[in-house]
Design a protein around this motif. Structure first.
Motif, PDB file in Angstrom:
ATOM      1  N   PHE A   8       0.865  -1.166   0.000  1.00 48.62           N
ATOM      2  CA  PHE A   8       0.000   0.000   0.000  1.00 48.62           C
ATOM      3  C   PHE A   8       0.902   1.215   0.000  1.00 48.62           C
ATOM      4  O   PHE A   8       1.760   1.354   0.861  1.00 48.62           O
ATOM      5  N   TYR A   9       0.745   2.065  -0.979  1.00 46.70           N
ATOM      6  CA  TYR A   9       1.544   3.275  -1.060  1.00 46.70           C
ATOM      7  C   TYR A   9       0.648   4.454  -0.730  1.00 46.70           C
ATOM      8  O   TYR A   9      -0.339   4.700  -1.410  1.00 46.70           O
ATOM      9  N   PRO A  10       0.981   5.187   0.331  1.00 43.53           N
ATOM     10  CA  PRO A  10       0.105   6.284   0.747  1.00 43.53           C
ATOM     11  C   PRO A  10       0.112   7.414  -0.267  1.00 43.53           C
ATOM     12  O   PRO A  10       1.078   7.611  -0.989  1.00 43.53           O
ATOM     13  N   GLU A  11      -1.003   8.114  -0.312  1.00 36.94           N
ATOM     14  CA  GLU A  11      -1.056   9.306  -1.145  1.00 36.94           C
ATOM     15  C   GLU A  11      -0.271  10.382  -0.436  1.00 36.94           C
ATOM     16  O   GLU A  11      -0.434  10.615   0.752  1.00 36.94           O
ATOM     17  N   VAL A  12       0.589  11.023  -1.173  1.00 38.76           N
ATOM     18  CA  VAL A  12       1.433  12.062  -0.610  1.00 38.76           C
ATOM     19  C   VAL A  12       0.861  13.399  -1.029  1.00 38.76           C
ATOM     20  O   VAL A  12       0.589  13.628  -2.209  1.00 38.76           O
ATOM     21  N   ASN A  13       0.667  14.269  -0.062  1.00 36.32           N
ATOM     22  CA  ASN A  13       0.165  15.598  -0.370  1.00 36.32           C
ATOM     23  C   ASN A  13       1.201  16.360  -1.176  1.00 36.32           C
ATOM     24  O   ASN A  13       2.389  16.266  -0.912  1.00 36.32           O
ATOM     25  N   SER A  14       0.731  17.116  -2.142  1.00 41.09           N
ATOM     26  CA  SER A  14       1.642  17.962  -2.904  1.00 41.09           C
ATOM     27  C   SER A  14       2.044  19.160  -2.051  1.00 41.09           C
ATOM     28  O   SER A  14       1.414  19.474  -1.040  1.00 41.09           O
ATOM     29  N   VAL A  15       3.091  19.820  -2.481  1.00 47.83           N
ATOM     30  CA  VAL A  15       3.542  21.009  -1.762  1.00 47.83           C
ATOM     31  C   VAL A  15       2.421  22.042  -1.723  1.00 47.83           C
ATOM     32  O   VAL A  15       2.188  22.692  -0.702  1.00 47.83           O
ATOM     33  N   GLU A  16       1.675  22.179  -2.820  1.00 44.05           N
ATOM     34  CA  GLU A  16       0.574  23.143  -2.875  1.00 44.05           C
ATOM     35  C   GLU A  16      -0.511  22.809  -1.852  1.00 44.05           C
ATOM     36  O   GLU A  16      -1.047  23.686  -1.186  1.00 44.05           O
ATOM     37  N   PHE A  85      17.913   4.133   7.405  1.00 40.70           N
ATOM     38  CA  PHE A  85      17.509   5.504   7.089  1.00 40.70           C
ATOM     39  C   PHE A  85      18.691   6.456   7.247  1.00 40.70           C
ATOM     40  O   PHE A  85      18.910   7.322   6.405  1.00 40.70           O
ATOM     41  N   ARG A  86      19.460   6.285   8.301  1.00 45.56           N
ATOM     42  CA  ARG A  86      20.641   7.142   8.504  1.00 45.56           C
ATOM     43  C   ARG A  86      21.675   6.919   7.398  1.00 45.56           C
ATOM     44  O   ARG A  86      22.340   7.845   6.957  1.00 45.56           O
ATOM     45  N   ARG A  87      21.792   5.679   6.948  1.00 48.38           N
ATOM     46  CA  ARG A  87      22.810   5.335   5.947  1.00 48.38           C
ATOM     47  C   ARG A  87      22.428   5.766   4.539  1.00 48.38           C
ATOM     48  O   ARG A  87      23.220   6.349   3.830  1.00 48.38           O
ATOM     49  N   PHE A  88      21.167   5.494   4.110  1.00 53.24           N
ATOM     50  CA  PHE A  88      20.833   5.813   2.720  1.00 53.24           C
ATOM     51  C   PHE A  88      19.478   6.462   2.500  1.00 53.24           C
ATOM     52  O   PHE A  88      19.075   6.687   1.368  1.00 53.24           O
ATOM     53  N   GLY A  89      18.740   6.794   3.550  1.00 54.77           N
ATOM     54  CA  GLY A  89      17.537   7.605   3.404  1.00 54.77           C
ATOM     55  C   GLY A  89      16.218   6.890   3.223  1.00 54.77           C
ATOM     56  O   GLY A  89      15.231   7.506   2.828  1.00 54.77           O
ATOM     57  N   ALA A  90      16.152   5.605   3.546  1.00 54.08           N
ATOM     58  CA  ALA A  90      14.885   4.850   3.510  1.00 54.08           C
ATOM     59  C   ALA A  90      15.023   3.685   4.486  1.00 54.08           C
ATOM     60  O   ALA A  90      16.134   3.304   4.856  1.00 54.08           O
ATOM     61  N   CYS A  91      13.875   3.109   4.878  1.00 51.90           N
ATOM     62  CA  CYS A  91      13.931   1.999   5.838  1.00 51.90           C
ATOM     63  C   CYS A  91      14.598   0.763   5.238  1.00 51.90           C
ATOM     64  O   CYS A  91      15.182  -0.037   5.953  1.00 51.90           O
ATOM     65  N   CYS A  92      14.517   0.615   3.921  1.00 50.96           N
ATOM     66  CA  CYS A  92      15.230  -0.445   3.207  1.00 50.96           C
ATOM     67  C   CYS A  92      15.464   0.029   1.773  1.00 50.96           C
ATOM     68  O   CYS A  92      14.758   0.912   1.276  1.00 50.96           O
ATOM     69  N   GLU A  93      16.448  -0.534   1.119  1.00 52.06           N
ATOM     70  CA  GLU A  93      16.840  -0.062  -0.214  1.00 52.06           C
ATOM     71  C   GLU A  93      15.714  -0.154  -1.241  1.00 52.06           C
ATOM     72  O   GLU A  93      15.612   0.686  -2.126  1.00 52.06           O
ATOM     73  N   GLN A  94      14.853  -1.158  -1.134  1.00 50.83           N
ATOM     74  CA  GLN A  94      13.765  -1.320  -2.097  1.00 50.83           C
ATOM     75  C   GLN A  94      12.782  -0.155  -2.065  1.00 50.83           C
ATOM     76  O   GLN A  94      12.063   0.086  -3.028  1.00 50.83           O
ATOM     77  N   MET A  95      12.731   0.584  -0.977  1.00 46.62           N
ATOM     78  CA  MET A  95      11.780   1.693  -0.844  1.00 46.62           C
ATOM     79  C   MET A  95      12.356   3.040  -1.283  1.00 46.62           C
ATOM     80  O   MET A  95      11.635   4.035  -1.327  1.00 46.62           O
ATOM     81  N   LEU A  96      13.620   3.091  -1.642  1.00 48.18           N
ATOM     82  CA  LEU A  96      14.242   4.356  -2.055  1.00 48.18           C
ATOM     83  C   LEU A  96      13.479   5.098  -3.153  1.00 48.18           C
ATOM     84  O   LEU A  96      13.359   6.319  -3.090  1.00 48.18           O
ATOM     85  N   PRO A  97      12.919   4.411  -4.167  1.00 49.30           N
ATOM     86  CA  PRO A  97      12.194   5.155  -5.211  1.00 49.30           C
ATOM     87  C   PRO A  97      10.922   5.846  -4.712  1.00 49.30           C
ATOM     88  O   PRO A  97      10.393   6.719  -5.392  1.00 49.30           O
ATOM     89  N   TYR A  98      10.428   5.493  -3.541  1.00 47.51           N
ATOM     90  CA  TYR A  98       9.138   5.992  -3.073  1.00 47.51           C
ATOM     91  C   TYR A  98       9.233   7.075  -2.006  1.00 47.51           C
ATOM     92  O   TYR A  98       8.236   7.715  -1.700  1.00 47.51           O
ATOM     93  N   VAL A  99      10.397   7.254  -1.409  1.00 44.79           N
ATOM     94  CA  VAL A  99      10.526   8.224  -0.329  1.00 44.79           C
ATOM     95  C   VAL A  99      10.611   9.652  -0.879  1.00 44.79           C
ATOM     96  O   VAL A  99      10.869   9.865  -2.058  1.00 44.79           O
ATOM     97  N   ARG A 100      10.356  10.597  -0.002  1.00 41.30           N
ATOM     98  CA  ARG A 100      10.494  12.012  -0.349  1.00 41.30           C
ATOM     99  C   ARG A 100      11.178  12.729   0.805  1.00 41.30           C
ATOM    100  O   ARG A 100      11.268  12.214   1.914  1.00 41.30           O
ATOM    101  N   LYS A 101      11.665  13.915   0.538  1.00 42.00           N
ATOM    102  CA  LYS A 101      12.255  14.743   1.592  1.00 42.00           C
ATOM    103  C   LYS A 101      11.131  15.257   2.489  1.00 42.00           C
ATOM    104  O   LYS A 101      10.005  15.452   2.035  1.00 42.00           O
ATOM    105  N   PRO A 102      11.436  15.497   3.767  1.00 38.99           N
ATOM    106  CA  PRO A 102      10.395  16.028   4.658  1.00 38.99           C
ATOM    107  C   PRO A 102      10.054  17.471   4.301  1.00 38.99           C
ATOM    108  O   PRO A 102      10.914  18.237   3.871  1.00 38.99           O
ATOM    109  N   PHE A 103       8.784  17.822   4.471  1.00 43.34           N
ATOM    110  CA  PHE A 103       8.360  19.201   4.308  1.00 43.34           C
ATOM    111  C   PHE A 103       8.837  19.984   5.534  1.00 43.34           C
ATOM    112  O   PHE A 103       9.032  19.394   6.606  1.00 43.34           O
ATOM    113  N   PRO A 104       9.018  21.297   5.414  1.00 38.05           N
ATOM    114  CA  PRO A 104       9.520  22.086   6.552  1.00 38.05           C
ATOM    115  C   PRO A 104       8.717  21.881   7.837  1.00 38.05           C
ATOM    116  O   PRO A 104       9.296  21.801   8.923  1.00 38.05           O
TER     117      PRO A 104
END
Length: 112
Positions: A8-16, A85-104
């Protein structure tokens, strides 16, 4: 019997959409147990199966310790996901294409 987990991939709110939220709605997130960003819409113990859009950890409300294998995350312990997450920015490498940077507004005030 097919025991493959359905993703299940959550809907991510756009910046707008985030910018158009009222001031009352902004900054009301709760910290993800993996990355620490304020992405959970409710407290951790109530966010059953919520997937953090920043690290893609699926919240497991039944975990008793960070070294216990998580049923929601293919038996990966929370401690391992945090290290990933500290090493490469996702909980596991397979999820790297789906992550985003945190909003402010998702960055905790005490974050350095």
């Amino acid at each position: 019997m097919n025991r493959n987990k359905k993703w299940f991939y959550p809907e991510v709110n756009s910046v707008e959409e985030i910018q158009n939220q009222s001031e009352e709605q902004k900054g009301k997130g709760y910290p993800c147990p993996c990355c620490g960003y304020l992405t959970l819409p409710v407290p951790q113990k109530e966010a059953m199966a919520y997937i953090c859009p920043v690290c893609f950890w699926e919240n497991d409300v039944f975990l008793q310790s960070e070294t216990e294998p998580s049923d929601e995350n293919h038996s990966m312990p929370l401690a391992e996901a945090r290290a990933n997450f500290r090493r490469f920015g996702a909980c596991c490498e397979q999820m790297l294409p789906y992550v985003r940077k945190p909003f402010p507004e998702e960055i905790p005030k005490d974050h350095s």
